[in-house]
Scaffold this motif. Structure first.
Motif, PDB file in Angstrom:
ATOM      1  N   ASP A  97       0.825  -1.202   0.000  1.00 12.61           N
ATOM      2  CA  ASP A  97       0.000   0.000   0.000  1.00 12.61           C
ATOM      3  C   ASP A  97       0.864   1.258   0.000  1.00 12.61           C
ATOM      4  O   ASP A  97       0.513   2.255  -0.634  1.00 12.61           O
ATOM      5  CB  ASP A  97      -0.949   0.007   1.193  1.00 12.61           C
ATOM      6  CG  ASP A  97      -2.088  -0.993   1.036  1.00 12.61           C
ATOM      7  OD1 ASP A  97      -2.320  -1.482  -0.089  1.00 12.61           O
ATOM      8  OD2 ASP A  97      -2.741  -1.298   2.058  1.00 12.61           O
ATOM      9  N   ARG A 100       2.342   1.286  -3.684  1.00 11.44           N
ATOM     10  CA  ARG A 100       1.430   1.122  -4.812  1.00 11.44           C
ATOM     11  C   ARG A 100       1.222   2.395  -5.629  1.00 11.44           C
ATOM     12  O   ARG A 100       1.304   2.381  -6.844  1.00 11.44           O
ATOM     13  CB  ARG A 100       0.075   0.630  -4.308  1.00 11.44           C
ATOM     14  CG  ARG A 100      -0.931   0.414  -5.409  1.00 11.44           C
ATOM     15  CD  ARG A 100      -2.321   0.094  -4.876  1.00 11.44           C
ATOM     16  NE  ARG A 100      -2.348  -0.773  -3.746  1.00 11.44           N
ATOM     17  CZ  ARG A 100      -2.322  -2.120  -3.799  1.00 11.44           C
ATOM     18  NH1 ARG A 100      -2.265  -2.711  -4.966  1.00 11.44           N
ATOM     19  NH2 ARG A 100      -2.364  -2.846  -2.711  1.00 11.44           N
ATOM     20  N   SER A 101       0.937   3.490  -4.970  1.00 15.04           N
ATOM     21  CA  SER A 101       0.665   4.746  -5.663  1.00 15.04           C
ATOM     22  C   SER A 101       1.933   5.255  -6.334  1.00 15.04           C
ATOM     23  O   SER A 101       2.949   5.486  -5.677  1.00 15.04           O
ATOM     24  CB  SER A 101       0.161   5.790  -4.665  1.00 15.04           C
ATOM     25  OG  SER A 101       0.214   7.079  -5.238  1.00 15.04           O
ATOM     26  N   LYS A 102       1.865   5.417  -7.647  1.00 14.63           N
ATOM     27  CA  LYS A 102       3.040   5.868  -8.402  1.00 14.63           C
ATOM     28  C   LYS A 102       3.558   7.212  -7.885  1.00 14.63           C
ATOM     29  O   LYS A 102       4.768   7.351  -7.660  1.00 14.63           O
ATOM     30  CB  LYS A 102       2.692   5.938  -9.899  1.00 14.63           C
ATOM     31  CG  LYS A 102       3.875   6.146 -10.789  1.00 14.63           C
ATOM     32  CD  LYS A 102       4.722   4.900 -10.890  1.00 14.63           C
ATOM     33  CE  LYS A 102       5.677   5.009 -12.044  1.00 14.63           C
ATOM     34  NZ  LYS A 102       6.705   3.995 -12.007  1.00 14.63           N
ATOM     35  N   VAL A 104       3.260   8.594  -4.879  1.00 19.93           N
ATOM     36  CA  VAL A 104       3.823   8.412  -3.538  1.00 19.93           C
ATOM     37  C   VAL A 104       5.139   7.649  -3.633  1.00 19.93           C
ATOM     38  O   VAL A 104       6.139   8.010  -3.000  1.00 19.93           O
ATOM     39  CB  VAL A 104       2.829   7.695  -2.603  1.00 19.93           C
ATOM     40  CG1 VAL A 104       3.480   7.332  -1.274  1.00 19.93           C
ATOM     41  CG2 VAL A 104       1.586   8.546  -2.368  1.00 19.93           C
ATOM     42  N   TRP A 105       5.172   6.591  -4.455  1.00 15.30           N
ATOM     43  CA  TRP A 105       6.383   5.789  -4.614  1.00 15.30           C
ATOM     44  C   TRP A 105       7.515   6.642  -5.176  1.00 15.30           C
ATOM     45  O   TRP A 105       8.650   6.575  -4.704  1.00 15.30           O
ATOM     46  CB  TRP A 105       6.088   4.582  -5.490  1.00 15.30           C
ATOM     47  CG  TRP A 105       7.244   3.686  -5.754  1.00 15.30           C
ATOM     48  CD1 TRP A 105       7.710   3.289  -6.976  1.00 15.30           C
ATOM     49  CD2 TRP A 105       8.110   3.061  -4.792  1.00 15.30           C
ATOM     50  NE1 TRP A 105       8.800   2.453  -6.831  1.00 15.30           N
ATOM     51  CE2 TRP A 105       9.068   2.301  -5.490  1.00 15.30           C
ATOM     52  CE3 TRP A 105       8.175   3.076  -3.401  1.00 15.30           C
ATOM     53  CZ2 TRP A 105      10.067   1.570  -4.866  1.00 15.30           C
ATOM     54  CZ3 TRP A 105       9.176   2.346  -2.772  1.00 15.30           C
ATOM     55  CH2 TRP A 105      10.094   1.604  -3.501  1.00 15.30           C
ATOM     56  N   LEU A 132       2.977  10.650   1.405  1.00 19.16           N
ATOM     57  CA  LEU A 132       1.542  10.690   1.133  1.00 19.16           C
ATOM     58  C   LEU A 132       0.991  12.083   1.438  1.00 19.16           C
ATOM     59  O   LEU A 132       0.255  12.655   0.630  1.00 19.16           O
ATOM     60  CB  LEU A 132       0.813   9.630   1.966  1.00 19.16           C
ATOM     61  CG  LEU A 132      -0.701   9.596   1.819  1.00 19.16           C
ATOM     62  CD1 LEU A 132      -1.104   9.330   0.382  1.00 19.16           C
ATOM     63  CD2 LEU A 132      -1.295   8.538   2.735  1.00 19.16           C
TER      64      LEU A 132
END
Length: 138
Positions: A97, A100-102, A104-105, A132
């Motif tokens: 989690d 996962r978010s491009k 955020v990553w 985030l």
């Protein structure tokens, strides 16, 4: 072997989506009509791919992010593996989690690089909350 965070992220996603985490390992080459040099090259590529995929799955298993998989290293350097209903643990879901978010990553990776911090499992979790917030307010 150098740790590849993109591969780890893909493996977590594959397990979550019930895809075979070993599917990217090619079939072991057999010596047929190719030259010795061609066979040697094919075999070395196979072994390198096998080691990278299995080694990264080993990290996920050993750190408690994945359950239901077994990866074993033989004394000859070969790997054996088995899938007994692979699943992410709660920590595995939390890690995925975070990754996962491009946006955020990418923020996690760029922040770690800018601050001179090596990406570790703990660093990703620590920077993840901050990243985030940063992405949401940007």
């Amino acid at each position: 072997m150098k740790r590849d965070w993109e591969l780890l992220r893909q493996q977590l996603t594959d397990i979550e989506e019930d895809r075979d985490p070993f599917a990217a390992i090619p079939t072991e080459p057999r010596w047929t009509s190719q030259t010795e040099a061609e066979f040697t090259r094919e075999y070395e590529e196979y072994r390198a791919t096998e080691a990278k995929i299995c080694g990264h799955l080993e990290m996920l298993i050993d750190n408690g992010y994945v359950d239901g998989l077994k990866v074993m290293r033989g004394s000859d350097g070969h790997f054996s593996w088995g899938d007994f209903g692979a699943r992410l643990t709660m920590n595995g879901h939390d890690l995925l989690d975070t990754m996962r978010s491009k946006p955020v990553w990418e923020q996690i990776k760029s922040t770690a690089q800018a601050k001179g911090i090596e990406l570790t499992f703990d660093a990703i979790k620590a920077i993840g909350g901050w990243a985030l917030k940063h992405v949401l307010t940007a």
